[in-house]
Design a protein around this motif. Structure first.
Motif, PDB file in Angstrom:
ATOM      1  N   GLN A 268      35.677   5.389  -2.407  1.00  0.00           N
ATOM      2  CA  GLN A 268      35.525   4.095  -1.688  1.00  0.00           C
ATOM      3  C   GLN A 268      36.686   3.928  -0.701  1.00  0.00           C
ATOM      4  OE1 GLN A 268      33.028   1.908  -1.589  1.00  0.00           O
ATOM      5  NE2 GLN A 268      31.761   2.938  -3.139  1.00  0.00           N
ATOM      6  N   PRO A 269      36.786   4.818   0.287  1.00  0.00           N
ATOM      7  CA  PRO A 269      37.994   4.844   1.125  1.00  0.00           C
ATOM      8  C   PRO A 269      38.023   3.801   2.242  1.00  0.00           C
ATOM      9  CG  PRO A 269      36.479   6.569   1.814  1.00  0.00           C
ATOM     10  CD  PRO A 269      35.828   5.883   0.648  1.00  0.00           C
ATOM     11  N   PHE A 270      36.982   3.004   2.373  1.00  0.00           N
ATOM     12  CA  PHE A 270      36.916   2.110   3.530  1.00  0.00           C
ATOM     13  C   PHE A 270      37.202   0.666   3.135  1.00  0.00           C
ATOM     14  CE2 PHE A 270      33.426   5.319   4.535  1.00  0.00           C
ATOM     15  CZ  PHE A 270      34.306   6.185   5.155  1.00  0.00           C
ATOM     16  N   ASP A 271      37.477  -0.163   4.144  1.00  0.00           N
ATOM     17  CA  ASP A 271      37.617  -1.604   3.928  1.00  0.00           C
ATOM     18  C   ASP A 271      36.301  -2.211   3.457  1.00  0.00           C
ATOM     19  OD1 ASP A 271      40.191  -1.415   4.778  1.00  0.00           O
ATOM     20  OD2 ASP A 271      39.783  -2.101   6.820  1.00  0.00           O
ATOM     21  N   VAL A 272      35.209  -1.544   3.824  1.00  0.00           N
ATOM     22  CA  VAL A 272      33.880  -2.042   3.507  1.00  0.00           C
ATOM     23  C   VAL A 272      33.284  -1.117   2.432  1.00  0.00           C
ATOM     24  CG1 VAL A 272      32.828  -0.679   5.367  1.00  0.00           C
ATOM     25  CG2 VAL A 272      31.735  -2.794   4.636  1.00  0.00           C
TER      26      VAL A 272
END
Lengths: 306, 306
Positions: A268-272
């Protein structure tokens, strides 16, 4: 072109930042930009009053943002970084110069946030609705493009963010997923990617048709936005219907081999958030409902009101 | 986008020729084209019913040609060769798919004649007038761009072809001066160049303003087109007035050092004549009449009917 338009262009020249990559900017017959690698992405998209937003339903600044951001989303869906833009604006005759400046500031807000240089354009007043056409160049930074046609049987189908109900406001204020698209291209190598403009169902069908494959979509795993729920209360349709059909989400829809998908979902590497919503099959397009029943997934994405 | 528009795009994909320079063409989120040298020209221009042609005064095919050709003229005025195009068309709601195809065929007629690849676009129906926005990339083939700002005191001012009265038909059927612009750039190194879209007087002023110089224009040497004479009979104004102000000639206006100008005028290397029409001075803008009297040259070029 009347004198006021010359004034406006002079103002735009001052308002639009330039750097060494812009050899010739606004004000000559054409711009000259330093190209990046051996190839260049190019995309063009209109935003039209009464088609892409309700008449009077958006400020000039919001329209400018949206006109630029839609194109950023397209470049991102190829795995690219947006670089240079030109914009053509057909302004309603009643518009003031202040309105026109607000439109340009909206274009520049988005351009500046994504490191894009606005290097040219065209302006005219017309008796018709506002139409803003942005053409955007983009750079793949040496990577191959991520096409709609690359999905493979067995791939996981994933999506960024949440879907549905964009007409309640997100369609004017969405943040195109450039950072996510670049990170996916650099580190996860999606087999296929598209941005969701016409609706999850329609855009998934675009990928399936181009890739000559099918899909099973898991209804329970489709991330529903709060706006999809709010829109459902007003429409009497389900939030899932809104997520499948509304469009203008400008989220990324992509496929990965299952092992890589597992890594991405754990990272889950994203801000979203990123969610898996289905899998690629040899043929057909099915929606698997929470009770385990299936129904055909029609390509009934949101259709622009033409 | 409705199903018919998907059909139209499928038809355009078949109609638009591609080659190895088009890595990804029509039909994905963006096109991918092989860029040329280290830098790329880019220009965008609209053609609008009621602004750039009279309502009903042009066939869809003529509008398509003009929308592409105007941009070719802009790239030529930088000394460049046009390479890749995208087009966005806002179609009046009454248009048939056959009308839309004719428009695309007009775009492709011009693109094919000049070796341009149409690689993408956008289509929508609107309640307003027809608007076609073409964005064109171009290649300088390693040469420096020819700007508006390069005119030097003492330069000869020259023009290709003849001027005036373009509304009688040339504005829909002009042949952009790409071959002439390329030959000028390769062999004569103009100091400044512009294409005449807004009118000789206005576009000369654009060069003078950008170059911070003045000019003396010799009225007797300005090449008047037959259409300038015909327009004058109808308007009661002089053919010279039409040549100075009408615009949409899409001829090249450029400056050369006097020795090079002498060689070019003797060579006459183009299919179309080249004439010297004046000289660059330190300041001011004067029109020298045949009787030797002078009057200020107002920048009263043709103004688009906005």
């Amino acid at each position: 072109m009347n004198v006021k338009e010359f004034d406006l262009i002079r103002w735009i020249r001052r308002a639009a930042p330039a750097d060494a990559s812009v050899v010739v900017g606004i004000g000559d017959d054409a711009a000259l930009v330093r190209a990046h690698g051996p190839s260049t992405l190019v995309t063009t998209d209109m935003v039209i009053e009464g088609v892409h937003f309700a008449p009077g339903g958006a400020t000039p600044r919001e329209v400018g943002w949206k006109a630029m951001a839609r194109n950023v989303s397209d470049i991102a869906a190829m795995g690219g970084r947006s670089t240079f833009a030109v914009a053509a604006a057909a302004l309603p005759r009643g518009w003031s110069e202040a309105d026109a400046r607000e439109l340009v500031l909206g274009l520049l807000d988005c351009a500046n946030q994504f490191g894009i240089r606005l290097v040219g354009g065209d302006i005219a007043a017309t008796p018709g609705p506002l139409i803003v056409t942005v053409t955007l160049l983009g750079d793949l930074e040496g990577r191959p493009p991520i096409l709609r046609s690359g999905a493979r049987v067995g791939d996981a189908i994933l999506v960024t963010g949440s879907l549905g109900g964009s007409l309640l406001g997100k369609h004017l204020r969405f943040r195109p997923r450039q950072a996510e698209g670049l990170a996916l291209a650099e580190r996860y190598a999606p087999h296929a990617m598209i941005d969701i403009s016409d609706g999850l169902a329609r855009d998934l069908h675009n990928v399936l048709d181009a890739s000559r494959v099918g899909a099973r979509l898991w209804a329970a795993d489709i991330p529903l936005s709060d706006d999809a729920r709010r829109a459902a209360q007003a429409s009497g349709r389900s939030p899932l219907d809104h997520a499948l059909g509304d469009g203008e989400d400008y989220e990324l829809l992509f496929t990965l081999d299952p092992a890589t998908a597992g890594v991405l979902l754990a990272d889950q590497p994203f801000d979203v958030p990123v969610a898996q919503i289905g899998e690629v099959t040899p043929s057909g397009a099915l929606l698997i409902l929470p009770d385990g029943s299936e129904r055909p997934l029609e390509p009934s994405g949101w259709e622009h009101a033409t």
